[in-house]
Design a protein around this motif. Structure first.
Motif, PDB file in Angstrom:
ATOM      1  N   ASP A 138       0.844  -0.922   0.406  1.00 50.78           N
ATOM      2  CA  ASP A 138       0.053   0.036  -0.446  1.00 50.78           C
ATOM      3  C   ASP A 138       1.052   1.116  -0.247  1.00 50.78           C
ATOM      4  O   ASP A 138       1.576   1.711   0.627  1.00 50.78           O
ATOM      5  CB  ASP A 138      -0.956  -0.248   1.290  1.00 50.78           C
ATOM      6  N   PRO A 139       0.858   1.980  -1.029  1.00 49.36           N
ATOM      7  CA  PRO A 139       1.312   3.027  -0.863  1.00 49.36           C
ATOM      8  C   PRO A 139       1.571   4.566   0.045  1.00 49.36           C
ATOM      9  O   PRO A 139       2.383   4.736   0.338  1.00 49.36           O
ATOM     10  CB  PRO A 139       1.340   4.025  -2.317  1.00 49.36           C
ATOM     11  N   ARG A 140       0.539   4.197   0.277  1.00 46.21           N
ATOM     12  CA  ARG A 140       0.195   4.861   1.623  1.00 46.21           C
ATOM     13  C   ARG A 140       0.569   4.638   2.768  1.00 46.21           C
ATOM     14  O   ARG A 140       0.888   5.596   3.497  1.00 46.21           O
ATOM     15  CB  ARG A 140      -1.267   5.335   1.810  1.00 46.21           C
ATOM     16  N   ALA A 155      -7.672  -2.458  -1.770  1.00 46.52           N
ATOM     17  CA  ALA A 155      -7.323  -1.005  -0.740  1.00 46.52           C
ATOM     18  C   ALA A 155      -8.906  -0.287  -1.143  1.00 46.52           C
ATOM     19  O   ALA A 155      -8.213   0.069  -2.008  1.00 46.52           O
ATOM     20  CB  ALA A 155      -6.161  -1.145  -0.184  1.00 46.52           C
ATOM     21  N   PRO A 156      -9.503   0.170  -0.325  1.00 46.60           N
ATOM     22  CA  PRO A 156     -10.351   1.678  -0.653  1.00 46.60           C
ATOM     23  C   PRO A 156      -9.307   2.623  -0.023  1.00 46.60           C
ATOM     24  O   PRO A 156      -8.132   3.111   0.473  1.00 46.60           O
ATOM     25  CB  PRO A 156     -11.213   1.914   0.504  1.00 46.60           C
ATOM     26  N   GLY A 157      -9.753   3.910  -1.450  1.00 54.13           N
ATOM     27  CA  GLY A 157      -8.134   5.062  -0.951  1.00 54.13           C
ATOM     28  C   GLY A 157      -7.138   4.521  -1.958  1.00 54.13           C
ATOM     29  O   GLY A 157      -6.859   6.176  -1.981  1.00 54.13           O
ATOM     30  N   LEU A 158      -7.114   3.774  -2.455  1.00 53.16           N
ATOM     31  CA  LEU A 158      -6.235   3.741  -4.255  1.00 53.16           C
ATOM     32  C   LEU A 158      -6.980   3.987  -5.328  1.00 53.16           C
ATOM     33  O   LEU A 158      -7.744   3.236  -5.537  1.00 53.16           O
ATOM     34  CB  LEU A 158      -5.184   2.946  -3.635  1.00 53.16           C
ATOM     35  N   MET A 159      -6.627   4.654  -6.468  1.00 51.09           N
ATOM     36  CA  MET A 159      -6.791   4.404  -7.969  1.00 51.09           C
ATOM     37  C   MET A 159      -5.721   4.033  -8.317  1.00 51.09           C
ATOM     38  O   MET A 159      -4.681   3.809  -8.053  1.00 51.09           O
ATOM     39  CB  MET A 159      -6.799   5.825  -7.995  1.00 51.09           C
ATOM     40  N   TYR A 270       0.012  -4.577 -16.104  1.00 51.75           N
ATOM     41  CA  TYR A 270       0.879  -3.075 -15.183  1.00 51.75           C
ATOM     42  C   TYR A 270       0.259  -2.029 -14.729  1.00 51.75           C
ATOM     43  O   TYR A 270      -0.856  -1.438 -15.974  1.00 51.75           O
ATOM     44  CB  TYR A 270       2.013  -3.786 -15.839  1.00 51.75           C
ATOM     45  N   HIS A 271       0.436  -2.275 -13.370  1.00 53.94           N
ATOM     46  CA  HIS A 271      -0.779  -1.187 -13.248  1.00 53.94           C
ATOM     47  C   HIS A 271      -0.166   0.331 -12.524  1.00 53.94           C
ATOM     48  O   HIS A 271       0.593   0.135 -11.445  1.00 53.94           O
ATOM     49  CB  HIS A 271      -1.754  -1.256 -12.229  1.00 53.94           C
ATOM     50  N   LEU A 272      -0.717   1.507 -12.931  1.00 52.94           N
ATOM     51  CA  LEU A 272      -0.081   2.655 -12.037  1.00 52.94           C
ATOM     52  C   LEU A 272      -1.305   2.712 -10.648  1.00 52.94           C
ATOM     53  O   LEU A 272      -2.221   3.000 -11.104  1.00 52.94           O
ATOM     54  CB  LEU A 272      -0.006   3.476 -12.975  1.00 52.94           C
ATOM     55  N   VAL A 273      -0.220   2.588  -9.834  1.00 50.99           N
ATOM     56  CA  VAL A 273      -1.619   2.670  -7.587  1.00 50.99           C
ATOM     57  C   VAL A 273      -1.148   4.127  -7.740  1.00 50.99           C
ATOM     58  O   VAL A 273       0.023   4.416  -7.545  1.00 50.99           O
ATOM     59  CB  VAL A 273      -1.667   1.601  -7.325  1.00 50.99           C
ATOM     60  N   TYR A 274      -1.639   4.724  -6.988  1.00 55.23           N
ATOM     61  CA  TYR A 274      -1.679   5.468  -6.184  1.00 55.23           C
ATOM     62  C   TYR A 274      -2.465   6.153  -4.847  1.00 55.23           C
ATOM     63  O   TYR A 274      -3.732   5.608  -5.901  1.00 55.23           O
ATOM     64  CB  TYR A 274      -1.521   7.054  -7.282  1.00 55.23           C
ATOM     65  N   PRO A 275      -2.354   6.907  -4.261  1.00 51.87           N
ATOM     66  CA  PRO A 275      -3.242   7.303  -3.400  1.00 51.87           C
ATOM     67  C   PRO A 275      -4.490   8.586  -3.603  1.00 51.87           C
ATOM     68  O   PRO A 275      -4.294   9.224  -4.674  1.00 51.87           O
ATOM     69  CB  PRO A 275      -2.766   7.887  -2.325  1.00 51.87           C
ATOM     70  N   ALA A 276      -5.566   8.183  -3.461  1.00 56.28           N
ATOM     71  CA  ALA A 276      -6.625   9.127  -3.921  1.00 56.28           C
ATOM     72  C   ALA A 276      -6.384  10.411  -4.092  1.00 56.28           C
ATOM     73  O   ALA A 276      -6.425  11.311  -4.465  1.00 56.28           O
ATOM     74  CB  ALA A 276      -8.150   8.313  -3.362  1.00 56.28           C
ATOM     75  N   ASP A 277      -5.978  10.272  -2.727  1.00 58.34           N
ATOM     76  CA  ASP A 277      -6.140  11.759  -2.482  1.00 58.34           C
ATOM     77  C   ASP A 277      -4.832  13.187  -3.370  1.00 58.34           C
ATOM     78  O   ASP A 277      -4.011  14.129  -2.611  1.00 58.34           O
ATOM     79  CB  ASP A 277      -5.519  12.031  -0.990  1.00 58.34           C
ATOM     80  N   ARG A 278      -3.963  11.698  -3.885  1.00 57.26           N
ATOM     81  CA  ARG A 278      -2.959  12.685  -5.679  1.00 57.26           C
ATOM     82  C   ARG A 278      -2.909  13.110  -6.283  1.00 57.26           C
ATOM     83  O   ARG A 278      -2.916  12.721  -7.088  1.00 57.26           O
ATOM     84  CB  ARG A 278      -1.546  11.186  -4.903  1.00 57.26           C
TER      85      ARG A 278
END
Length: 297
Positions: A138-140, A155-159, A270-278
């Motif tokens: 989880d990047p967060r 996880a919720p909160g990830l895009m 392959y997926h680019l994953v990041y927190p929604a607030d970013r």
């Protein structure tokens, strides 16, 4: 929540940090373009607020007490993070800034890094701090802006954006195949196998797609990274099942050969994953748009 009465002013923290680092109020005053008296007063106010002596006076200089050494380390970290946060906040209104990006090691080495020159030519004001991860995370939890992973976010909160699919290819070195009759997928089941540890069912799926059952005693070597799987295959340690784009150089050089049975498309990619607030963070927006375009091309 911390009591507000225990939170010192930024000016006092800056004065204290400078004095602790430079070993005196006069040097700190010169660096901060203040008077020596102003720095001394700010430190005295800080000591009074904390109820702790931070410096002892020894002849013409000041020396940090044990409490002062601890607080100096904390103040330096807090001021550094505050400055970092301010710079990253400003980056929400522009493309410039720093992106902390985690990548898969072999994907980064074989696909991403060779293309990054184009990105930096287009975005000269973006700095990327690269780190590597092999397993999903989880990047967060680690303060990472974004990650390139082989699985979508759960996880919720990830895009996430799936920017590339995946086709697995069975390969082996000429040395491994020398003297062996490998005419079809069933013959591959007689070879030692190389496996990447996060893909434990890869070979089973490949054999099943050809109607072949693996032998229970077939030797299997497991590696953490695809790069190690590829190098082990080149060394003749076994047959490898790897994403086709990762072994183009070895195939072109004749270091690896395609095994009979063909390619196998997977549901992965392959997926680019990041927190929604970013999502609107300038450097991430620039990298995301570039990555999606580069993968499409």
């Amino acid at each position: 929540m911390y009591a507000r009465r225990l939170i010192p002013s930024t000016a006092a923290l800056i004065a204290f940090e400078a004095a602790s680092r430079l070993g005196g109020f006069t040097a700190a005053a010169q660096e901060l373009n203040q008077t020596q008296g102003a720095v001394s007063r700010q430190v005295a106010q800080l000591e009074a607020m904390l109820g702790v002596t931070l410096f002892t006076r020894v002849r013409q200089r000041v020396v940090l007490t044990p409490a002062g050494r601890y607080f100096a380390d904390q103040a330096r970290d807090i001021l550094g993070r505050l400055g970092h946060a301010a710079a990253r906040t400003i980056a929400f209104d522009g493309d410039g800034g720093t992106l902390d990006l985690a990548i898969l090691p072999t994907f980064g080495a074989r696909w991403l890094i060779p293309r990054m020159g184009d990105f930096f030519a287009r975005h000269r004001d973006v700095t990327i701090n690269f780190s590597t991860r092999v397993r999903p995370f989880d990047p967060r939890a680690e303060g990472i802006d974004a990650a390139i992973l082989a699985s979508p976010p759960t996880a919720p909160g990830l895009m996430g954006h799936r920017f590339m699919g995946e086709v697995l290819l069975a390969v082996a070195s000429p040395a491994l195949l020398r003297g062996r009759a490998v005419a079809g997928p069933a013959d591959v089941a007689t070879l030692p196998l190389l496996q990447q540890e996060t893909r434990p069912d890869g070979w089973d799926c490949w054999f099943a797609s050809h109607g072949v059952r693996r032998k229970g005693d077939q030797p299997v070597l497991v590696f953490e990274q695809f790069l190690l799987v590829i190098r082990a295959a080149v060394a003749g340690l076994g047959a490898a099942l790897v994403p086709d784009f990762l072994v183009r150089d070895e195939l072109a050089a004749g270091e690896l050969l395609r095994l009979p049975g063909g390619e196998m498309a997977t549901d992965g990619g392959y997926h680019l994953v990041y927190p929604a607030d970013r999502e609107g963070y300038g450097p991430l927006v620039a990298f995301r748009e570039w990555l999606l375009a580069a993968a499409a091309a």
